[in-house]
Design a protein around this motif. Structure first.
Motif, PDB file in Angstrom:
ATOM      1  N   PRO A  12       0.833  -1.205   0.000  1.00  0.00           N
ATOM      2  CA  PRO A  12       0.000   0.000   0.000  1.00  0.00           C
ATOM      3  C   PRO A  12       0.870   1.258   0.000  1.00  0.00           C
ATOM      4  O   PRO A  12       1.874   1.340   0.699  1.00  0.00           O
ATOM      5  N   GLY A  13       0.486   2.206  -0.836  1.00  0.00           N
ATOM      6  CA  GLY A  13       1.233   3.449  -0.942  1.00  0.00           C
ATOM      7  C   GLY A  13       2.298   3.442  -2.025  1.00  0.00           C
ATOM      8  O   GLY A  13       2.926   4.471  -2.274  1.00  0.00           O
ATOM      9  N   ASP A  14       2.517   2.296  -2.659  1.00  0.00           N
ATOM     10  CA  ASP A  14       3.506   2.229  -3.734  1.00  0.00           C
ATOM     11  C   ASP A  14       3.085   3.088  -4.921  1.00  0.00           C
ATOM     12  O   ASP A  14       1.900   3.252  -5.198  1.00  0.00           O
ATOM     13  N   VAL A  15       4.091   3.602  -5.607  1.00  0.00           N
ATOM     14  CA  VAL A  15       3.884   4.283  -6.883  1.00  0.00           C
ATOM     15  C   VAL A  15       4.227   3.268  -7.958  1.00  0.00           C
ATOM     16  O   VAL A  15       5.267   2.612  -7.897  1.00  0.00           O
ATOM     17  N   VAL A  16       3.354   3.125  -8.948  1.00  0.00           N
ATOM     18  CA  VAL A  16       3.570   2.171 -10.021  1.00  0.00           C
ATOM     19  C   VAL A  16       3.985   2.930 -11.277  1.00  0.00           C
ATOM     20  O   VAL A  16       3.320   3.878 -11.685  1.00  0.00           O
ATOM     21  N   VAL A  17       5.118   2.526 -11.869  1.00  0.00           N
ATOM     22  CA  VAL A  17       5.583   3.109 -13.119  1.00  0.00           C
ATOM     23  C   VAL A  17       5.326   2.079 -14.215  1.00  0.00           C
ATOM     24  O   VAL A  17       5.848   0.966 -14.165  1.00  0.00           O
ATOM     25  N   ALA A  18       4.488   2.442 -15.163  1.00  0.00           N
ATOM     26  CA  ALA A  18       4.127   1.551 -16.268  1.00  0.00           C
ATOM     27  C   ALA A  18       4.778   2.056 -17.549  1.00  0.00           C
ATOM     28  O   ALA A  18       4.641   3.235 -17.889  1.00  0.00           O
ATOM     29  N   ILE A  19       5.468   1.167 -18.251  1.00  0.00           N
ATOM     30  CA  ILE A  19       6.180   1.549 -19.472  1.00  0.00           C
ATOM     31  C   ILE A  19       5.652   0.714 -20.631  1.00  0.00           C
ATOM     32  O   ILE A  19       5.693  -0.513 -20.581  1.00  0.00           O
ATOM     33  N   SER A  20       5.145   1.400 -21.649  1.00  0.00           N
ATOM     34  CA  SER A  20       4.655   0.720 -22.843  1.00  0.00           C
ATOM     35  C   SER A  20       4.825   1.650 -24.034  1.00  0.00           C
ATOM     36  O   SER A  20       4.208   2.717 -24.087  1.00  0.00           O
ATOM     37  N   ALA A  21       5.646   1.255 -24.991  1.00  0.00           N
ATOM     38  CA  ALA A  21       5.884   2.109 -26.162  1.00  0.00           C
ATOM     39  C   ALA A  21       4.592   2.367 -26.926  1.00  0.00           C
ATOM     40  O   ALA A  21       4.345   3.471 -27.385  1.00  0.00           O
ATOM     41  N   SER A  22       3.743   1.351 -27.027  1.00  0.00           N
ATOM     42  CA  SER A  22       2.478   1.521 -27.750  1.00  0.00           C
ATOM     43  C   SER A  22       1.413   2.169 -26.879  1.00  0.00           C
ATOM     44  O   SER A  22       0.497   2.810 -27.377  1.00  0.00           O
ATOM     45  N   ILE A  28      -0.045  -4.586 -19.559  1.00  0.00           N
ATOM     46  CA  ILE A  28       0.266  -3.359 -18.814  1.00  0.00           C
ATOM     47  C   ILE A  28      -1.032  -2.704 -18.341  1.00  0.00           C
ATOM     48  O   ILE A  28      -1.143  -2.296 -17.175  1.00  0.00           O
ATOM     49  N   ILE A  29      -2.009  -2.600 -19.223  1.00  0.00           N
ATOM     50  CA  ILE A  29      -3.278  -1.953 -18.865  1.00  0.00           C
ATOM     51  C   ILE A  29      -3.960  -2.692 -17.728  1.00  0.00           C
ATOM     52  O   ILE A  29      -4.463  -2.078 -16.782  1.00  0.00           O
ATOM     53  N   LYS A  30      -3.963  -4.013 -17.772  1.00  0.00           N
ATOM     54  CA  LYS A  30      -4.587  -4.813 -16.710  1.00  0.00           C
ATOM     55  C   LYS A  30      -3.897  -4.558 -15.362  1.00  0.00           C
ATOM     56  O   LYS A  30      -4.556  -4.384 -14.336  1.00  0.00           O
ATOM     57  N   ALA A  31      -2.568  -4.508 -15.361  1.00  0.00           N
ATOM     58  CA  ALA A  31      -1.821  -4.254 -14.128  1.00  0.00           C
ATOM     59  C   ALA A  31      -2.086  -2.850 -13.599  1.00  0.00           C
ATOM     60  O   ALA A  31      -2.265  -2.651 -12.394  1.00  0.00           O
ATOM     61  N   VAL A  32      -2.139  -1.875 -14.497  1.00  0.00           N
ATOM     62  CA  VAL A  32      -2.390  -0.488 -14.091  1.00  0.00           C
ATOM     63  C   VAL A  32      -3.805  -0.335 -13.533  1.00  0.00           C
ATOM     64  O   VAL A  32      -4.011   0.361 -12.534  1.00  0.00           O
ATOM     65  N   GLU A  33      -4.762  -0.983 -14.142  1.00  0.00           N
ATOM     66  CA  GLU A  33      -6.137  -0.927 -13.625  1.00  0.00           C
ATOM     67  C   GLU A  33      -6.199  -1.483 -12.207  1.00  0.00           C
ATOM     68  O   GLU A  33      -6.833  -0.898 -11.323  1.00  0.00           O
ATOM     69  N   TRP A  34      -5.499  -2.591 -11.964  1.00  0.00           N
ATOM     70  CA  TRP A  34      -5.464  -3.176 -10.627  1.00  0.00           C
ATOM     71  C   TRP A  34      -4.795  -2.220  -9.640  1.00  0.00           C
ATOM     72  O   TRP A  34      -5.279  -2.023  -8.524  1.00  0.00           O
ATOM     73  N   ALA A  35      -3.677  -1.625 -10.060  1.00  0.00           N
ATOM     74  CA  ALA A  35      -2.969  -0.686  -9.180  1.00  0.00           C
ATOM     75  C   ALA A  35      -3.861   0.492  -8.807  1.00  0.00           C
ATOM     76  O   ALA A  35      -3.871   0.924  -7.653  1.00  0.00           O
ATOM     77  N   LYS A  36      -4.611   1.017  -9.772  1.00  0.00           N
ATOM     78  CA  LYS A  36      -5.525   2.130  -9.489  1.00  0.00           C
ATOM     79  C   LYS A  36      -6.601   1.705  -8.486  1.00  0.00           C
ATOM     80  O   LYS A  36      -6.969   2.470  -7.606  1.00  0.00           O
ATOM     81  N   GLU A  37      -7.099   0.468  -8.607  1.00  0.00           N
ATOM     82  CA  GLU A  37      -8.090  -0.050  -7.660  1.00  0.00           C
ATOM     83  C   GLU A  37      -7.531  -0.106  -6.248  1.00  0.00           C
ATOM     84  O   GLU A  37      -8.281   0.011  -5.273  1.00  0.00           O
ATOM     85  N   SER A  55      -4.818   7.405 -20.291  1.00  0.00           N
ATOM     86  CA  SER A  55      -6.112   7.529 -19.621  1.00  0.00           C
ATOM     87  C   SER A  55      -6.165   6.763 -18.304  1.00  0.00           C
ATOM     88  O   SER A  55      -7.043   7.015 -17.484  1.00  0.00           O
ATOM     89  N   HIS A  56      -5.225   5.845 -18.078  1.00  0.00           N
ATOM     90  CA  HIS A  56      -5.173   5.072 -16.836  1.00  0.00           C
ATOM     91  C   HIS A  56      -4.076   5.565 -15.889  1.00  0.00           C
ATOM     92  O   HIS A  56      -3.845   4.965 -14.850  1.00  0.00           O
ATOM     93  N   SER A  57      -3.380   6.633 -16.259  1.00  0.00           N
ATOM     94  CA  SER A  57      -2.255   7.132 -15.464  1.00  0.00           C
ATOM     95  C   SER A  57      -2.610   8.449 -14.784  1.00  0.00           C
ATOM     96  O   SER A  57      -3.374   9.240 -15.318  1.00  0.00           O
ATOM     97  N   ASP A  58      -2.015   8.662 -13.618  1.00  0.00           N
ATOM     98  CA  ASP A  58      -2.147   9.960 -12.952  1.00  0.00           C
ATOM     99  C   ASP A  58      -1.232  10.979 -13.602  1.00  0.00           C
ATOM    100  O   ASP A  58      -1.564  12.153 -13.723  1.00  0.00           O
TER     101      ASP A  58
END
Length: 94
Positions: A12-22, A28-37, A55-58
């Motif tokens: 809890p409290g972690d910052v998630v850095v998602a990297i995707s050229a496309s 990546i989107i599935k992991a980011v959605e979970w992190a946002k939840e 659209s899924h990033s802060d």
């Protein structure tokens, strides 16, 4: 694939850095959605057409170029910059 790793190592409290050229990698989107939840702050690094990840990033940094090789180079520069800023903010290279 990335979701399982995130579930296993997330705190809890972690910052998630998602990297995707496309910006549209389903894993990546599935992991980011979970992190946002979980209430995580998400920083996205993507290419110029990465609207899905954006659209899924802060905070989202989009490379200003289209060739994947240059997008990846841009992401390396961004990561080095973030690490340098964190080291300076938290007491230097310890």
């Amino acid at each position: 694939m990335f979701l399982e790793q995130l579930i296993n190592f997330y705190n809890p409290g972690d910052v998630v850095v998602a990297i995707s050229a496309s910006g549209s990698s389903p894993n990546i989107i599935k992991a980011v959605e979970w992190a946002k939840e979980q209430g995580s702050l998400v920083i996205g690094l993507t290419g110029p057409k990465g609207a899905k990840l954006k659209s899924h990033s802060d905070v989202c940094v989009m490379a200003p170029t289209a060739p994947y090789e240059l997008i990846e180079d841009f992401h390396v520069i961004c990561m080095h910059t973030m690490v340098t800023a964190l080291k300076e903010a938290y007491g230097g290279a310890q």
